[in-house]
Design a protein around this motif. Structure first.
Motif, PDB file in Angstrom:
ATOM      1  N   ARG A 133       0.834  -1.194   0.000  1.00 28.89           N
ATOM      2  CA  ARG A 133       0.000   0.000   0.000  1.00 28.89           C
ATOM      3  C   ARG A 133       0.877   1.255   0.000  1.00 28.89           C
ATOM      4  NH1 ARG A 133      -2.306  -1.019   6.081  1.00 28.89           N
ATOM      5  NH2 ARG A 133      -0.537  -0.108   7.168  1.00 28.89           N
ATOM      6  N   VAL A 134       0.285   2.303  -0.427  1.00 24.64           N
ATOM      7  CA  VAL A 134       0.998   3.580  -0.555  1.00 24.64           C
ATOM      8  C   VAL A 134       0.282   4.628   0.291  1.00 24.64           C
ATOM      9  CG1 VAL A 134       1.853   5.341  -2.132  1.00 24.64           C
ATOM     10  CG2 VAL A 134       1.544   3.000  -2.936  1.00 24.64           C
ATOM     11  N   ARG A 135       1.081   5.411   1.005  1.00 22.89           N
ATOM     12  CA  ARG A 135       0.473   6.521   1.735  1.00 22.89           C
ATOM     13  C   ARG A 135       0.736   7.803   0.955  1.00 22.89           C
ATOM     14  NH1 ARG A 135       1.826   9.420   6.443  1.00 22.89           N
ATOM     15  NH2 ARG A 135       3.729   8.181   6.727  1.00 22.89           N
ATOM     16  N   PHE A 136      -0.337   8.480   0.667  1.00 25.63           N
ATOM     17  CA  PHE A 136      -0.226   9.735  -0.089  1.00 25.63           C
ATOM     18  C   PHE A 136      -0.576  10.914   0.813  1.00 25.63           C
ATOM     19  CE2 PHE A 136      -1.323   6.736  -3.508  1.00 25.63           C
ATOM     20  CZ  PHE A 136      -0.354   7.050  -4.447  1.00 25.63           C
ATOM     21  N   LEU A 137       0.034  12.011   0.512  1.00 27.14           N
ATOM     22  CA  LEU A 137      -0.428  13.277   1.064  1.00 27.14           C
ATOM     23  C   LEU A 137      -1.221  13.952  -0.048  1.00 27.14           C
ATOM     24  CD1 LEU A 137       0.024  14.995   3.646  1.00 27.14           C
ATOM     25  CD2 LEU A 137       1.701  16.274   2.335  1.00 27.14           C
ATOM     26  N   SER A 138      -2.442  14.308   0.285  1.00 25.65           N
ATOM     27  CA  SER A 138      -3.296  14.883  -0.753  1.00 25.65           C
ATOM     28  C   SER A 138      -3.814  16.231  -0.262  1.00 25.65           C
ATOM     29  CB  SER A 138      -4.458  13.931  -1.030  1.00 25.65           C
ATOM     30  OG  SER A 138      -5.565  14.650  -1.516  1.00 25.65           O
ATOM     31  N   PRO A 139      -4.025  17.153  -1.161  1.00 22.39           N
ATOM     32  CA  PRO A 139      -4.530  18.461  -0.722  1.00 22.39           C
ATOM     33  C   PRO A 139      -5.987  18.412  -0.285  1.00 22.39           C
ATOM     34  CG  PRO A 139      -4.440  18.366  -3.103  1.00 22.39           C
ATOM     35  CD  PRO A 139      -3.802  17.098  -2.601  1.00 22.39           C
ATOM     36  N   HIS A 140      -6.679  17.357  -0.670  1.00 22.26           N
ATOM     37  CA  HIS A 140      -8.133  17.329  -0.544  1.00 22.26           C
ATOM     38  C   HIS A 140      -8.555  16.162   0.340  1.00 22.26           C
ATOM     39  CE1 HIS A 140     -12.335  17.454  -1.855  1.00 22.26           C
ATOM     40  NE2 HIS A 140     -12.057  18.638  -2.365  1.00 22.26           N
ATOM     41  N   PRO A 141      -9.571  16.326   1.164  1.00 23.47           N
ATOM     42  CA  PRO A 141      -9.986  15.221   2.030  1.00 23.47           C
ATOM     43  C   PRO A 141     -10.607  14.053   1.252  1.00 23.47           C
ATOM     44  CG  PRO A 141     -11.445  17.126   2.308  1.00 23.47           C
ATOM     45  CD  PRO A 141     -10.304  17.582   1.472  1.00 23.47           C
ATOM     46  N   GLN A 142     -11.169  14.366   0.078  1.00 20.55           N
ATOM     47  CA  GLN A 142     -11.766  13.299  -0.710  1.00 20.55           C
ATOM     48  C   GLN A 142     -10.694  12.459  -1.380  1.00 20.55           C
ATOM     49  OE1 GLN A 142     -14.202  15.006  -3.713  1.00 20.55           O
ATOM     50  NE2 GLN A 142     -16.089  14.562  -2.642  1.00 20.55           N
ATOM     51  N   ARG A 143     -10.983  11.171  -1.508  1.00 23.96           N
ATOM     52  CA  ARG A 143     -10.096  10.376  -2.349  1.00 23.96           C
ATOM     53  C   ARG A 143     -10.435  10.606  -3.805  1.00 23.96           C
ATOM     54  NH1 ARG A 143      -8.765   4.555   0.272  1.00 23.96           N
ATOM     55  NH2 ARG A 143      -8.188   5.309   2.339  1.00 23.96           N
ATOM     56  N   TRP A 144      -9.545  10.183  -4.662  1.00 27.83           N
ATOM     57  CA  TRP A 144      -9.750  10.482  -6.075  1.00 27.83           C
ATOM     58  C   TRP A 144     -10.286   9.303  -6.862  1.00 27.83           C
ATOM     59  CZ3 TRP A 144      -5.368  11.038  -3.184  1.00 27.83           C
ATOM     60  CH2 TRP A 144      -4.402  10.042  -3.296  1.00 27.83           C
ATOM     61  N   GLY A 145     -10.472   8.187  -6.168  1.00 24.17           N
ATOM     62  CA  GLY A 145     -11.124   7.059  -6.829  1.00 24.17           C
ATOM     63  C   GLY A 145     -10.310   6.501  -7.978  1.00 24.17           C
ATOM     64  N   ASP A 146     -11.023   6.092  -8.954  1.00 21.58           N
ATOM     65  CA  ASP A 146     -10.400   5.382 -10.060  1.00 21.58           C
ATOM     66  C   ASP A 146      -9.869   6.377 -11.094  1.00 21.58           C
ATOM     67  OD1 ASP A 146      -9.714   3.400 -11.900  1.00 21.58           O
ATOM     68  OD2 ASP A 146     -11.631   3.677 -12.916  1.00 21.58           O
ATOM     69  N   ARG A 147      -8.716   6.885 -10.817  1.00 24.42           N
ATOM     70  CA  ARG A 147      -8.126   7.866 -11.740  1.00 24.42           C
ATOM     71  C   ARG A 147      -6.710   7.434 -12.076  1.00 24.42           C
ATOM     72  NH1 ARG A 147     -11.690  12.087 -13.022  1.00 24.42           N
ATOM     73  NH2 ARG A 147     -13.117  12.302 -11.288  1.00 24.42           N
ATOM     74  N   ALA A 148      -6.320   7.757 -13.268  1.00 24.60           N
ATOM     75  CA  ALA A 148      -4.938   7.478 -13.636  1.00 24.60           C
ATOM     76  C   ALA A 148      -4.018   8.434 -12.894  1.00 24.60           C
ATOM     77  CB  ALA A 148      -4.757   7.643 -15.137  1.00 24.60           C
ATOM     78  N   MET A 149      -2.900   7.893 -12.421  1.00 25.03           N
ATOM     79  CA  MET A 149      -1.911   8.737 -11.771  1.00 25.03           C
ATOM     80  C   MET A 149      -0.604   8.626 -12.529  1.00 25.03           C
ATOM     81  SD  MET A 149      -2.730   7.818  -7.803  1.00 25.03           S
ATOM     82  CE  MET A 149      -1.954   9.242  -7.098  1.00 25.03           C
ATOM     83  N   VAL A 150       0.041   9.757 -12.695  1.00 24.06           N
ATOM     84  CA  VAL A 150       1.267   9.766 -13.494  1.00 24.06           C
ATOM     85  C   VAL A 150       2.378  10.463 -12.724  1.00 24.06           C
ATOM     86  CG1 VAL A 150       2.303  10.395 -15.702  1.00 24.06           C
ATOM     87  CG2 VAL A 150      -0.162   9.956 -15.563  1.00 24.06           C
ATOM     88  N   TRP A 151       3.537   9.866 -12.770  1.00 24.25           N
ATOM     89  CA  TRP A 151       4.695  10.554 -12.199  1.00 24.25           C
ATOM     90  C   TRP A 151       5.861  10.423 -13.152  1.00 24.25           C
ATOM     91  CZ3 TRP A 151       9.217   7.946 -10.431  1.00 24.25           C
ATOM     92  CH2 TRP A 151       9.154   6.557 -10.512  1.00 24.25           C
ATOM     93  N   GLY A 152       6.833  11.288 -12.983  1.00 27.78           N
ATOM     94  CA  GLY A 152       7.975  11.259 -13.885  1.00 27.78           C
ATOM     95  C   GLY A 152       9.195  11.856 -13.224  1.00 27.78           C
ATOM     96  N   GLY A 153      10.135  12.263 -14.046  1.00 28.43           N
ATOM     97  CA  GLY A 153      11.420  12.718 -13.528  1.00 28.43           C
ATOM     98  C   GLY A 153      11.367  14.118 -12.935  1.00 28.43           C
ATOM     99  N   TRP A 154      10.243  14.767 -13.092  1.00 28.24           N
ATOM    100  CA  TRP A 154      10.145  16.141 -12.620  1.00 28.24           C
ATOM    101  C   TRP A 154       8.790  16.365 -11.980  1.00 28.24           C
ATOM    102  CZ3 TRP A 154      13.408  19.780 -11.532  1.00 28.24           C
ATOM    103  CH2 TRP A 154      12.916  21.081 -11.307  1.00 28.24           C
ATOM    104  N   PRO A 155       8.698  17.048 -10.879  1.00 30.10           N
ATOM    105  CA  PRO A 155       9.792  17.606 -10.089  1.00 30.10           C
ATOM    106  C   PRO A 155      10.541  16.517  -9.319  1.00 30.10           C
ATOM    107  CG  PRO A 155       7.706  18.029  -9.022  1.00 30.10           C
ATOM    108  CD  PRO A 155       7.379  17.424 -10.338  1.00 30.10           C
ATOM    109  N   GLU A 156      11.721  16.862  -8.906  1.00 30.85           N
ATOM    110  CA  GLU A 156      12.549  15.914  -8.186  1.00 30.85           C
ATOM    111  C   GLU A 156      11.921  15.579  -6.841  1.00 30.85           C
ATOM    112  OE1 GLU A 156      16.290  17.859  -8.003  1.00 30.85           O
ATOM    113  OE2 GLU A 156      16.436  17.976 -10.179  1.00 30.85           O
ATOM    114  N   ALA A 157      12.370  14.484  -6.280  1.00 29.01           N
ATOM    115  CA  ALA A 157      11.811  14.048  -5.005  1.00 29.01           C
ATOM    116  C   ALA A 157      12.123  15.076  -3.919  1.00 29.01           C
ATOM    117  CB  ALA A 157      12.394  12.687  -4.634  1.00 29.01           C
ATOM    118  N   VAL A 158      11.142  15.279  -3.080  1.00 32.73           N
ATOM    119  CA  VAL A 158      11.334  16.153  -1.926  1.00 32.73           C
ATOM    120  C   VAL A 158      11.285  15.260  -0.697  1.00 32.73           C
ATOM    121  CG1 VAL A 158      10.474  18.179  -0.711  1.00 32.73           C
ATOM    122  CG2 VAL A 158      10.072  17.923  -3.154  1.00 32.73           C
ATOM    123  N   VAL A 159      12.360  15.254   0.062  1.00 37.31           N
ATOM    124  CA  VAL A 159      12.396  14.292   1.157  1.00 37.31           C
ATOM    125  C   VAL A 159      11.722  14.810   2.420  1.00 37.31           C
ATOM    126  CG1 VAL A 159      14.308  12.877   0.431  1.00 37.31           C
ATOM    127  CG2 VAL A 159      14.761  15.065   1.542  1.00 37.31           C
TER     128      VAL A 159
END
Lengths: 717, 485
Positions: free
Chosen positions: B455-481
């Motif tokens: 499982r993955v823990r996300f920090l989200s700006p919104h209290p609602q979950r986003w349900g069945d949505r495509a999520m995309v990540w890439g090389g930018w922006p760089e990871a913030v630790v």
């Protein structure tokens, strides 16, 4: 009231007392000596809570309705005079804000009262041995300065844009005097000179002053006869442009000196309207000199005016001055003979014997065409070619070069007519700030060149056009018009990048003098602008109130971004200045929700069910009685709209009523008639009311906040 | 009688301001408050890093920052900014706090040019308004190398336009710096309300009250540091943005007349590609005016290409605008901090508009995650792989050779600390183009990937979950630790 709490009292007690005080303040409806005395007593007995009380008082003054501001200010006045410290310290901090905010919102009578009150603050409290003034001078003085500025702005507004920008009309002389450079001086040159001397003697003023200035003959000539320096330079008349900087500095100094003198007079006798107006004009002039580039001719004229003012403080004549400047700068056949002047242009344009580029245009320039051109001129813009073609149908077939000649011609007139504006500034400074334009027509921008010297003028203009110096001629402000019509036209060429155009700044700054002290936003001084600012301040207040309310602010989170359709339908507007009617109208126009929130517009022009309709609450209105069923409606806060709204409401005949009631009425009566009545009530909204209100399409916005993209969002949880 | 008011005047006043969240300069800074008199048409330039607090107050006169006028006697607090307070009429400033550099700039010819550009746009807008069925207002493209003042120019033009009652649409094509969105996005916004001195465009819609009105952007995901990484994807995103923007302008007459201004990254200034991306933007957005800053060659090349004799009837004016003398290079560290700040503010808001992010823990099975492959991602992962040899749970580089631009992946530690774009398209979507072009609903931050419990823990700006949505990540922006905890 348990006011005697120990010092360093708990803030809770402060709050309580402040609330009591606030409640009493709210009951204060008029200038009631007893109530004001009572409030003063409360303040006196609770000096421990002076800070809270001061805050409440300031808030009250700021937020209460304009008619109640003066009584509230009297409370302030009474407290600072009868109690003194610490209230003077607390209230003094924001006094400027408190005073000026109120001052801008109240009527003239109240303003005079406030000015009188302000005056007493500079003096010690009567009957007290202490010699210190009520408020220290460094608190009162900024207010006084601001009031002076404020009046300046008021005068400016009454006067219109015209007086604010004397910059672009340079000398009084009509263009024909350019002829001096092409032909030996003719009689025409002498006219203004005599005219001026005569006008001085008419005023019964000593000719010595004239002599004082006459030791600068070249400057004088420059003032009287030269066209604008920027046009001369390329033609190789360097003599015309001598040391404008030095002149400018001298003049600035002079203006400052005279202004100081008048300021002193004004301080001595603040109710002398004339001094005040003169002072206004001077301050305005000072600003002009600081911000704008005046040409030499105008500067010289300013200088003359200033030295006139400096030497002779206005004689105590009961009637306003007949504007010496007017006489000075008019050729002898002056003001009363406007018609000939107006009719002159056709002659002028059609008789350029040796102006080859102009000649072809002569035969199609009939008076009708010219009046079109003049109309353009009156708008204060250098007409573009398409505009000119439109304005003067006779020009339809003119070649571009012909047109550009005419453009040049027309656009130079204001520039060359210059200093009339300074004159009118002085004149307006001396006259009451009434819309005087009807009674005393200003020197016309359309002063036409007499035919005699047309030839040389045309030569110069032609060569100017050739040398391509007339790209973006600075345009005169023209008649008082809304800012947007006085905008200069800047062509998209690299050549127009370098010229400084103060008129662009004017549109951003001076034409919108009414500034929000919180965020710096500006509003025009018009009724509309004032209303917008009032709404804007109200918005700040509401926002701050809500942000201070931790229960609202604490749980805030960012919304999701809108999807493409929502974003496309979203109508952006400024929530702080948009009134309920505007928002409704905008929504109707665009068929989308005006929600500024992230939820955005909901796809398309759908009918809403009655109970889903809403009306933004006008500022200050929290309750309303539906005029159909006479039930009370209360406003609620809509997160989505970031504003207070009446739900289940529509505007009908200018009143807010229950949407359901309106619908009932609609069903029961002639649909068409009601619909049109309703539409009228909605301020020209174009909602298609004939559609069945209960249509199944009736998707609604608040839902839509979650619907739209949100419909699927709602599913997500 | 107790006279609390005789204590230091000013302190009480400020305490009442604390509630509104404004930063109160401490007593030491107050003591060092100094005044500066600015002559007309000069500017006060300052560079303040992210640790410093710099406060400016106008005592008299008028002045503006990037075209936004400052209110008199209001303290404005700055941190992490390189800017200049410009005055047309002259002003007196009170300055407190510290800065890396601060000085009076006399060389301000640029400002006149910028104002004239504003005048040109106003003229074009007026014309558009008087011809209702015309092509609409000016559509401006701003190009030039990095750090020459492109964004400052655009902000000034926007502020002036708004002050004049227009609602210009701004498109930010530089994924390194977000506009109303975190880095890694390409956004468009129609600005209908005033800009803020301190926060520029301000904040995208939130659930609570905001100091200045919110502005709602349309956001696309551009997970690359530069358009040159994936020029074709960049272009297709531009095409998509152009489609939406064009539609929006057609919907709203005022927005249409107000026109459009496009900000671009310096990488577009690329003669090798023959300015292919510039040409793409010009045609997609029907650009009517090109402004170039900082590079004479670029200007000449574009003039030749777009407004030369060969262009014929379609010629577009290309103007070379003076770069402000104060335009300062932002070094890598500054940019990094700026990006971190933007990401942080996306979730937590600013000190004035604080926000509460929400934590969501979602099982692998319920997630549809795509990875946008790119050079920068490969590099980032290679370097992390070499630095962290012990972690052999995944084979980092093998999949990197994939020719796919977007690849469906299972969550992994690689995602830790990264921003993941939540797209509007469904998670079941299989079409790469749809994944690529779909607009962004929001960003989530990967705060934990538990590969054991899947499982993955996300920090989200919104209290609602986003349900069945495509999520995309890439090389930018760089990871913030250090975003969480």
């Amino acid at each position: 009231m348990s006011a005697r709490s120990p010092r360093g009292s708990l803030s809770g007690v402060s709050t309580e007392i402040a609330e009591d005080f606030s409640d009493s303040l709210k009951d204060l409806q008029g200038n009631n000596k007893f109530e004001i005395g009572n409030l003063t007593l409360i303040a006196k007995e609770n000096t421990e809570h002076a800070q809270a009380i001061s805050k409440v008082l300031e808030d009250h003054i700021r937020t209460t309705a304009p008619p109640r501001k003066l009584p509230a200010l009297y409370v302030l006045d009474s407290i600072v005079k009868n109690v003194g410290t610490p209230y003077t310290v607390y209230l003094g901090r924001n006094l400027y804000q408190t005073f000026m905010d109120a001052y801008t919102l109240v009527d003239g009578n109240t303003r005079r009262n406030m000015e009188g009150m302000l005056k007493t603050w500079k003096e010690p409290v009567p009957g007290i041995l202490d010699n210190t003034p009520v408020f220290p001078p460094d608190i009162v003085r900024p207010i006084e300065n601001a009031l002076i500025k404020f009046r300046t702005v008021m005068v400016q507004n009454n006067r219109g844009v015209q007086a604010q920008q004397p910059t672009y009309r340079n000398t009084p002389t009509p263009p024909q005097h350019n002829g001096r450079y092409a032909a030996p001086p003719s009689q025409g040159q002498g006219q203004p000179y005599y005219g001026q001397v005569r006008s001085f003697s008419e005023q019964g003023e000593s000719p010595d002053r004239w002599a004082d200035q006459s030791h600068q003959p070249s400057a004088y000539q420059q003032r009287t006869f030269s066209p604008a320096p920027q046009y001369q330079q390329p033609l190789g008349f360097p003599a015309q442009n001598q040391q404008p900087v030095n002149d400018l500095e001298t003049i600035k100094r002079d203006v400052a000196a005279v202004a100081a003198q008048r300021q002193a007079q004004f301080a001595a006798n603040p109710y002398d309207a004339k001094t005040r107006q003169e002072l206004d004009a001077l301050l305005q002039l000072q600003r002009l000199l600081d911000t704008q580039v005046l040409d030499a001719g105008a500067l010289q004229q300013v200088q003359n005016q200033i030295s006139a003012l400096a030497v002779a403080p206005p004689p105590p004549q009961p009637t306003p001055q007949p504007a010496p400047a007017q006489h000075q700068w008019q050729p002898p056949p002056s003001i009363p003979q406007l018609p000939p002047q107006f009719s002159a242009p056709p002659v002028a344009y059609s008789q350029p014997p040796s102006a080859p580029p102009q000649q072809p245009s002569a035969h199609f320039l009939d008076p009708a065409a010219l009046s079109g051109l003049q109309a353009l001129l009156a708008n204060g813009q250098k007409p573009s070619t398409p505009q000119m073609r439109a304005a003067a149908p006779a020009l339809q077939n003119a070649s571009h070069s012909q047109l550009s000649n005419v453009q040049t011609q027309t656009s130079t007139q204001p520039t060359i007519n210059g200093a009339d504006l300074i004159a009118s500034l002085t004149k307006n400074g001396l006259l009451p700030p009434l819309p005087t334009s009807n009674t005393t027509p200003l020197p016309t921008t359309t002063t036409a060149p007499p035919p005699t010297q047309q030839q040389s003028t045309a030569d110069i203009l032609a060569s100017l056009t050739k040398s391509n110096l007339f790209g973006p001629a600075p345009t005169p402000p023209g008649v008082p018009t809304p800012a947007n019509t006085a905008r200069p036209r800047v062509p998209m060429t690299a050549a127009s990048l370098k010229t400084f155009r103060p008129e662009l700044l004017h549109a951003l700054y001076t034409s919108q003098p009414n500034q929000c002290s919180t965020c710096g936003r500006r509003f025009p001084a018009s009724e509309v602008g004032r209303a917008a600012k009032a709404r804007h301040l109200d918005w700040h207040f509401r926002t701050n109130q809500r942000m201070a309310d931790s229960s609202i602010a604490r749980g805030a989170h960012r919304h999701w971004f809108g999807n493409e359709l929502e974003w496309i339908k979203l109508v952006e507007f400024d929530p702080s200045t948009t009134s309920a009617e505007d928002a409704a109208a905008a929504e109707a126009r665009h068929g989308a929700s005006g929600a500024g929130g992230g939820a955005g517009g909901k796809g398309g022009k759908k009918e809403m069910r009655a109970e889903e309709r809403y009306v933004r609450a006008p500022p200050g209105v929290t309750r309303n009685v539906c005029s159909i069923d006479f039930e009370e409606m209360k406003s609620t806060y809509s997160e989505e709209l970031q504003d207070w709204v009446f739900t289940n409401a529509v505007v009908m005949g200018g009143k807010i009523v229950h949407a359901s009631c309106a619908e009932e009425m609609l069903k029961g009566s002639q649909k068409g008639a009601m619909a049109s009545a309703l539409q009228g009530g909605l301020g020209g909204q174009q909602r298609q009311r004939s559609a069945t209100p209960d249509s199944a399409l009736g998707k609604r916005k608040a839902e839509g906040a979650l619907a739209g993209a949100g419909a699927s969002r709602a599913r997500m949880e | 009688m107790a006279l609390p008011g005789l204590s230091l005047p000013g302190l009480g006043l400020q305490s009442s301001h604390i509630a509104s969240g404004s930063n109160v300069p401490n007593a030491a800074a107050q003591q060092t408050a100094r005044q500066e008199d600015l002559a007309p048409r000069t500017e006060w330039r300052f560079e303040v890093n992210f640790q410093q607090q710099y406060t400016i107050r106008i005592l008299s006169g008028n002045a503006e920052l990037f075209g936004v006028e400052l209110a008199s006697n209001q303290p404005y607090n700055f941190s992490g900014i390189k800017g200049a307070i410009f005055t047309w009429q002259g002003c007196r400033l009170e300055i407190s706090g510290e800065a890396e550099s601060e000085y009076l700039g006399q060389e301000t010819d640029y400002a006149v040019e910028w104002l004239n550009v504003h005048g040109m746009l106003e003229t074009a807008r007026d014309d558009a308004q008087s011809t209702p069925n015309g092509d609409g207002g000016p559509r401006v493209l701003v190009v030039g190398p990095d750090y020459v003042g492109k964004s400052s120019l655009i902000r000034s033009l926007t502020a002036w336009a708004v002050q004049s009652g227009w609602t210009p649409t701004i498109v930010n094509g530089d994924p390194r710096e977000g506009l109303l969105a975190p880095p890694g996005s390409m956004s468009a916004v129609t600005v209908g309300s005033w800009l803020s001195v301190e926060d520029g465009y301000g904040i995208s819609p939130i659930s609570g009250p905001t100091v200045s009105p919110v502005k709602a952007p349309l956001v696309y995901h551009c997970p690359y540091t530069s358009p040159t990484e994936k020029p074709e994807i960049y272009k297709s995103l531009l095409t998509r943005t152009a489609l939406s923007v064009t539609n929006k302008l057609e919907e709203n007459a005022l927005a249409k007349h107000s026109g459009l201004i496009i900000d671009t990254p310096g990488a577009l200034n690329d003669p090798r590609s023959n300015y292919a991306t510039v040409a793409h933007i010009v045609s997609e957005f029907s650009i009517s005016l090109i402004l170039t800053l900082g590079s004479e060659r670029l200007s000449n090349d574009l003039i030749r290409r777009f407004s030369g004799t060969t262009a014929g009837a379609d010629a577009i004016p290309v103007l070379r605008i003076t770069k402000p003398a104060g335009a300062a290079e932002k070094d890598a560290q500054f940019m990094k901090q700026l990006q971190n700040q933007q990401i942080r503010q996306y979730f937590f808001g600013s000190s004035k508009d604080p926000l509460n992010p929400h934590s969501h823990t979602i099982a692998f099975a319920d997630l549809n995650i795509w990875r946008a492959n790119s050079r920068s991602l490969t590099q980032a992962m290679n370097s992390s792989a070499t630095m962290d040899d012990s972690d052999d749970d995944y084979a980092p580089t093998s999949s990197m050779g994939s020719s796919q631009d977007f690849e469906r992946v299972t969550p992994s530690q690689e995602m830790l600390g990264r921003l993941v774009a939540i797209k509007f398209c469904a998670g079941s979507e299989t079409d790469e183009v749809a994944i690529r072009d779909s607009a962004v609903m929001g960003f989530a931050y990967v705060s934990e990937v538990d590969e054991g419990k899947k499982r993955v823990r996300f920090l989200s700006p919104h209290p609602q979950r986003w349900g069945d949505r495509a999520m995309v990540w890439g090389g930018w922006p760089e990871a913030v630790v250090d975003l969480v905890g």
